[in-house]
Design an enzyme around this catalytic site. Sequence first.
Site, PDB file in Angstrom:
ATOM      1  N   ASP A  66     -12.583   5.404   6.595  1.00  0.00           N
ATOM      2  CA  ASP A  66     -12.930   4.298   6.314  1.00  0.00           C
ATOM      3  C   ASP A  66     -12.984   3.590   7.247  1.00  0.00           C
ATOM      4  O   ASP A  66     -14.106   3.021   7.372  1.00  0.00           O
ATOM      5  CB  ASP A  66     -12.711   3.510   4.633  1.00  0.00           C
ATOM      6  CG  ASP A  66     -11.749   3.081   5.018  1.00  0.00           C
ATOM      7  OD1 ASP A  66     -10.263   3.928   5.363  1.00  0.00           O
ATOM      8  OD2 ASP A  66     -11.379   2.112   4.415  1.00  0.00           O
ATOM      9  N   ASP A 209      -5.855  -2.129   8.246  1.00  0.00           N
ATOM     10  CA  ASP A 209      -4.919  -2.052   6.574  1.00  0.00           C
ATOM     11  C   ASP A 209      -3.296  -2.657   6.254  1.00  0.00           C
ATOM     12  O   ASP A 209      -3.129  -2.003   7.508  1.00  0.00           O
ATOM     13  CB  ASP A 209      -5.109  -0.525   5.823  1.00  0.00           C
ATOM     14  CG  ASP A 209      -6.405  -0.567   5.550  1.00  0.00           C
ATOM     15  OD1 ASP A 209      -7.399  -1.404   5.771  1.00  0.00           O
ATOM     16  OD2 ASP A 209      -7.073   0.755   5.280  1.00  0.00           O
TER      17      ASP A 209
HETATM   18 ZN   LIG Z   1      -6.642   2.632   5.592  1.00  0.00          ZN
HETATM   19 ZN   LIG Z   2      -9.469   1.250   4.826  1.00  0.00          ZN
END
Ligand SMILES: [Zn+2]
Ligand SMILES: [Zn+2]
Length: 367
Positions: A66, A209
């Site tokens: 992503d 993240d």
């Molecule tokens: Zn990630």
């Molecule tokens: Zn992510």
Amino acid sequence: MDLDLVFLGTSGSVPTSRRGLPATLVRRGGERLLVDCGEGTQRQLLRSTVGLVELPEVLLTHYHADHYLGLPGMLKTFALRGREVPLTVYGPPGLKDLFGGLQRIFGKLTYPVELRELTEGDTLDRGEYRIVVFGVSHGVAANGYALAELPRPGRFDVEQARALGVPEGPLFGRLQAGEAVQLPEGDEVRPEQVLGPPRPGRKVVLTGDTAPAATVLEIAQEADLLVHEATFAEEERLRADETLHSTGAGAAALAEAAEVHMLALTHLSNRYFGPEIAREARAVFRETVVPRDFDIIDVPFQERGGPRLVKAGARPAREEAGVDGGHGAGDGGGRSHRGGGDPGDPALGGDPVGASPGGRAASRGAR
Ligand SMILES: [Zn+2]
Ligand SMILES: [Zn+2]
């Protein structure tokens, strides 16, 4: 010197009708740094007031799909336009391996691409500011990036300078630049006689993240702006812990402890709309915002009021008016009550990674 962030993609793992995959453009003066390049980023740029400009630098936080799948398409588009300006891509170790695979997709380019692998503690020196690379807690090689300006000279005391007999003009400028000057009468005036104490530069921290991490707490101390992920709400705390993501409240507790001026939460799971994440985070840390795609956060110097959210700041006027709303999916810049991720969202129909009938994202959802 203007400094702002354009939020081009604020969803995590999968896109929704309202939120694209991770991409944030940092603009400082004429410089442009793209942090992450989720699938669809080139189109988000085209749809924004920024446009698909020939970005010189892309910083990737990590290699979950992503965060980088937008890169091959964007590189290809640049090549089709005959770009010649070099591009540098930064990322944690593994970047060269990744490009070995991606090369087959985008083929030969018309411009040089430099790949630079960075790890925790590396810094990129930019003169007036530095980009500091810090480690995060996400279970894979992953970098956070902090843009930290050097302190600025103190305020110039015009009255004091006049009182000391400094004539207005070039001597003012030299004192402001930190130089001692000789007055026509022969006296010397030193900069510390007319300058206040140095003023702090700005600091903007982007985590990518991560679970709440000590490294983030450290680098984010008194940051003007902390952009932290909040994939989940507290109701999914266990899942956040298992997948090394954060909840709104978890990120807010860290922001509170770090005494940042503003917290911006992003990388929302497709089951959340935004307001519920904002509510739980604001109960812990009041200065929290949850930007939507095409929002801007402007980061002026602290003496000019500190960061502020400009809703739809990068959305062209015609989209703001809802012309682009499509099938009533509420892509109109915040007036619709629809959020990004309810299971009935037509944009998610049949996507196995999207939302399960119970409204829970499938177990492998969060990347
Ligand atoms: Zn990630
Ligand atoms: Zn992510």
